[in-house]
Design a protein around this motif. Structure first.
Motif, PDB file in Angstrom:
ATOM      1  N   ARG A 162      19.581  44.846 124.889  1.00  0.00           N
ATOM      2  CA  ARG A 162      20.323  44.390 126.042  1.00  0.00           C
ATOM      3  C   ARG A 162      20.393  45.351 127.379  1.00  0.00           C
ATOM      4  NH1 ARG A 162      26.016  44.832 123.978  1.00  0.00           N
ATOM      5  NH2 ARG A 162      25.634  46.971 124.969  1.00  0.00           N
ATOM      6  N   ASP A 163      20.290  46.542 126.954  1.00  0.00           N
ATOM      7  CA  ASP A 163      20.683  47.707 128.194  1.00  0.00           C
ATOM      8  C   ASP A 163      18.972  47.855 128.933  1.00  0.00           C
ATOM      9  OD1 ASP A 163      23.178  47.933 127.462  1.00  0.00           O
ATOM     10  OD2 ASP A 163      22.836  49.671 126.341  1.00  0.00           O
ATOM     11  N   HIS A 164      18.158  47.812 128.171  1.00  0.00           N
ATOM     12  CA  HIS A 164      16.782  48.224 128.696  1.00  0.00           C
ATOM     13  C   HIS A 164      15.787  46.966 129.132  1.00  0.00           C
ATOM     14  CE1 HIS A 164      18.202  52.027 128.386  1.00  0.00           C
ATOM     15  NE2 HIS A 164      18.363  52.066 127.244  1.00  0.00           N
ATOM     16  N   ILE A 165      15.941  45.831 128.555  1.00  0.00           N
ATOM     17  CA  ILE A 165      14.995  44.787 128.688  1.00  0.00           C
ATOM     18  C   ILE A 165      15.918  43.696 129.501  1.00  0.00           C
ATOM     19  CG2 ILE A 165      13.507  42.950 127.697  1.00  0.00           C
ATOM     20  CD1 ILE A 165      12.692  44.890 125.591  1.00  0.00           C
ATOM     21  N   LYS A 166      15.594  43.363 130.762  1.00  0.00           N
ATOM     22  CA  LYS A 166      16.234  42.497 131.670  1.00  0.00           C
ATOM     23  C   LYS A 166      15.604  41.276 131.718  1.00  0.00           C
ATOM     24  CE  LYS A 166      19.635  45.540 132.042  1.00  0.00           C
ATOM     25  NZ  LYS A 166      20.832  45.214 131.528  1.00  0.00           N
ATOM     26  N   ASP A 167      14.197  41.440 131.943  1.00  0.00           N
ATOM     27  CA  ASP A 167      13.440  40.391 132.063  1.00  0.00           C
ATOM     28  C   ASP A 167      13.116  39.517 130.723  1.00  0.00           C
ATOM     29  OD1 ASP A 167      11.565  38.487 133.376  1.00  0.00           O
ATOM     30  OD2 ASP A 167       9.942  39.777 132.591  1.00  0.00           O
ATOM     31  N   ARG A 168      13.366  38.204 130.586  1.00  0.00           N
ATOM     32  CA  ARG A 168      13.237  37.443 129.503  1.00  0.00           C
ATOM     33  C   ARG A 168      13.848  37.835 128.196  1.00  0.00           C
ATOM     34  NH1 ARG A 168       7.863  37.186 128.023  1.00  0.00           N
ATOM     35  NH2 ARG A 168       7.079  38.885 129.435  1.00  0.00           N
ATOM     36  N   GLN A 169      15.006  38.279 128.401  1.00  0.00           N
ATOM     37  CA  GLN A 169      15.784  39.086 127.444  1.00  0.00           C
ATOM     38  C   GLN A 169      16.050  38.355 126.216  1.00  0.00           C
ATOM     39  OE1 GLN A 169      20.322  40.066 127.617  1.00  0.00           O
ATOM     40  NE2 GLN A 169      19.286  42.082 128.290  1.00  0.00           N
ATOM     41  N   ALA A 170      16.274  36.733 126.200  1.00  0.00           N
ATOM     42  CA  ALA A 170      16.329  35.916 125.176  1.00  0.00           C
ATOM     43  C   ALA A 170      15.375  35.858 124.257  1.00  0.00           C
ATOM     44  CB  ALA A 170      16.891  34.654 125.737  1.00  0.00           C
ATOM     45  N   SER A 171      14.202  35.894 125.064  1.00  0.00           N
ATOM     46  CA  SER A 171      12.868  35.788 124.132  1.00  0.00           C
ATOM     47  C   SER A 171      12.806  37.267 123.297  1.00  0.00           C
ATOM     48  CB  SER A 171      11.859  35.783 124.997  1.00  0.00           C
ATOM     49  OG  SER A 171      11.472  36.597 126.055  1.00  0.00           O
ATOM     50  N   ALA A 172      13.214  38.405 123.841  1.00  0.00           N
ATOM     51  CA  ALA A 172      12.982  39.472 123.211  1.00  0.00           C
ATOM     52  C   ALA A 172      14.079  39.596 121.932  1.00  0.00           C
ATOM     53  CB  ALA A 172      13.569  40.750 124.229  1.00  0.00           C
ATOM     54  N   LEU A 173      15.260  39.159 122.091  1.00  0.00           N
ATOM     55  CA  LEU A 173      16.380  38.905 121.119  1.00  0.00           C
ATOM     56  C   LEU A 173      15.716  38.100 119.909  1.00  0.00           C
ATOM     57  CD1 LEU A 173      19.609  39.049 123.076  1.00  0.00           C
ATOM     58  CD2 LEU A 173      18.744  40.761 121.619  1.00  0.00           C
ATOM     59  N   ALA A 174      14.855  36.950 120.639  1.00  0.00           N
ATOM     60  CA  ALA A 174      14.330  36.011 119.462  1.00  0.00           C
ATOM     61  C   ALA A 174      13.406  36.834 118.653  1.00  0.00           C
ATOM     62  CB  ALA A 174      13.826  34.716 120.455  1.00  0.00           C
ATOM     63  N   VAL A 175      12.576  37.577 119.098  1.00  0.00           N
ATOM     64  CA  VAL A 175      11.743  38.305 118.361  1.00  0.00           C
ATOM     65  C   VAL A 175      12.383  38.944 117.106  1.00  0.00           C
ATOM     66  CG1 VAL A 175      10.214  40.179 118.458  1.00  0.00           C
ATOM     67  CG2 VAL A 175      10.139  38.761 120.421  1.00  0.00           C
ATOM     68  N   LEU A 176      13.468  39.531 117.352  1.00  0.00           N
ATOM     69  CA  LEU A 176      13.958  40.112 116.326  1.00  0.00           C
ATOM     70  C   LEU A 176      14.696  39.459 115.316  1.00  0.00           C
ATOM     71  CD1 LEU A 176      16.545  42.780 118.000  1.00  0.00           C
ATOM     72  CD2 LEU A 176      14.068  43.053 117.366  1.00  0.00           C
ATOM     73  N   SER A 177      15.111  38.050 115.821  1.00  0.00           N
ATOM     74  CA  SER A 177      15.611  36.998 114.643  1.00  0.00           C
ATOM     75  C   SER A 177      14.269  36.569 113.952  1.00  0.00           C
ATOM     76  CB  SER A 177      16.144  36.021 115.631  1.00  0.00           C
ATOM     77  OG  SER A 177      17.196  36.413 116.410  1.00  0.00           O
ATOM     78  N   ILE A 178      13.460  36.360 114.519  1.00  0.00           N
ATOM     79  CA  ILE A 178      11.975  35.992 113.808  1.00  0.00           C
ATOM     80  C   ILE A 178      11.726  37.047 112.782  1.00  0.00           C
ATOM     81  CG2 ILE A 178       9.608  35.480 113.838  1.00  0.00           C
ATOM     82  CD1 ILE A 178      10.191  34.312 117.015  1.00  0.00           C
TER      83      ILE A 178
END
Length: 228
Positions: free
Chosen positions: A121-137
Motif C-alpha cells: 500500500r505504501d510503496h506500490i502506487k501503480d496498479r496497486q489492486a493487481s499487486a494486492l490480487a497477487v497476494l490473494s492468489i
C-alpha cells in the motif's frame, strides 16, 4: 521499474504465503505426530486450534506493531520467527515443545501478512489492486495445494518435512525483502507511546484466555455432551 516491482511482490508474496501453507499442511501430519508422541486425538488437535487462535490474536496486534516499529522490521522479524519454528519443531523432544514451535510459526507468519499488505500500500502506487490480487492468489493457492504438498512431504520425510519446506520461501523472502523494501521511517518516542496506548493488552489477554478455555472445554468431550 517492472523488474523492481516483480521482485518486491515476490518478496512479499513468498512471505505471506507461509501462513495459509502451514495452516493447511498440518492436517495430514496429525496422525504421524500422534503416533510418535503417543497422544490422544484431542491433544494433538491443539496443533491446529492453537495456530488459528494465535493467528486471530497476532494479526491485528502485529499490524499495529508494524505501525510503531516499521513494516520492514516487522516483516523480517516474522520470517525469523517462522525460521526458528522450522528449525526447532523437527528437533522437539516433547509435544509441549512442538506446540510452542507451532505458536512461533503462527505468530511469525501472522506478523508477515499485515506488514506485507502495508508495504504494498505504501510503496506500490501503480496498479496497486493487481499487486494486492497477487497476494490473494498466492494465499488461495497455498490453502488449496497445502494438503497435497504436505502429503508428498510426509511420504518423503515424515512430519518434520512440513516444517523444513518453509526454509526456501523464508530465505527467498528475507533476502529480497532486505534489499527491496525501503528503510522504515524512524518514529519519535512520543508518537510510539501514543500508538502503544491504542493497544488493548488487557482485552487481548482476556480474549486469548477465553478462546483457550472454550476450546479446552469443547475438546474435553470424548463422545457427546452429558447434561446430567
Amino acid at each position: 521499474m517492472k523488474k523492481n516491482r516483480a521482485l518486491f511482490l515476490t518478496a512479499v508474496a513468498s512471505g505471506t504465503m507461509l501462513n495459509p501453507l502451514n495452516s493447511s499442511m498440518i492436517a495430514l501430519a496429525l496422525h504421524s505426530i500422534q503416533k510418535d508422541f503417543h497422544l490422544s486425538f484431542s491433544t494433538v488437535s491443539w496443533l491446529i486450534s492453537s495456530f488459528y487462535l494465535a493467528s486471530a490474536v497476532a494479526q491485528p496486534v502485529t499490524g499495529k506493531i508494524g505501525d510503531i516499529f516499521g513494516r520492514k522490521k516487522t516483516f523480517l522479524t516474522g520470517l525469523i520467527l517462522v525460521a526458528l519454528s522450522a528449525l526447532g519443531a523437527p528437533l522437539a523432544s516433547t509435544f509441549l515443545m512442538l506446540l510452542i514451535m507451532r505458536l512461533f510459526q503462527s505468530i511469525g507468519s501472522s506478523a508477515i501478512y499485515p506488514s506485507g499488505m502495508a508495504l504494498i500500500r505504501d510503496h506500490i502506487k501503480d496498479r496497486q489492486a493487481s499487486a494486492l490480487a497477487v497476494l490473494s492468489i498466492f494465499a488461495s493457492a497455498m490453502v488449496a495445494l497445502g494438503p497435497t504438498i504436505g502429503g508428498f512431504l510426509i511420504v518423503l520425510g515424515n512430519w518434520p518435512a512440513i516444517f523444513w519446506v518453509n526454509f526456501p520461501f523464508i530465505i527467498l523472502s528475507f533476502l529480497l525483502g532486505w534489499y527491496m523494501f525501503p528503510k522504515d521511517i524512524k518514529q519519535d518516542k512520543s508518537h510510539m507511546k501514543e500508538l502503544f496506548s491504542h493497544l488493548d493488552f488487557l482485552g487481548i489477554g482476556f480474549f486469548a484466555a477465553g478462546m483457550v478455555f472454550f476450546l479446552w472445554f469443547l475438546l474435553s468431550f470424548e463422545e457427546k455432551i452429558h447434561y446430567l
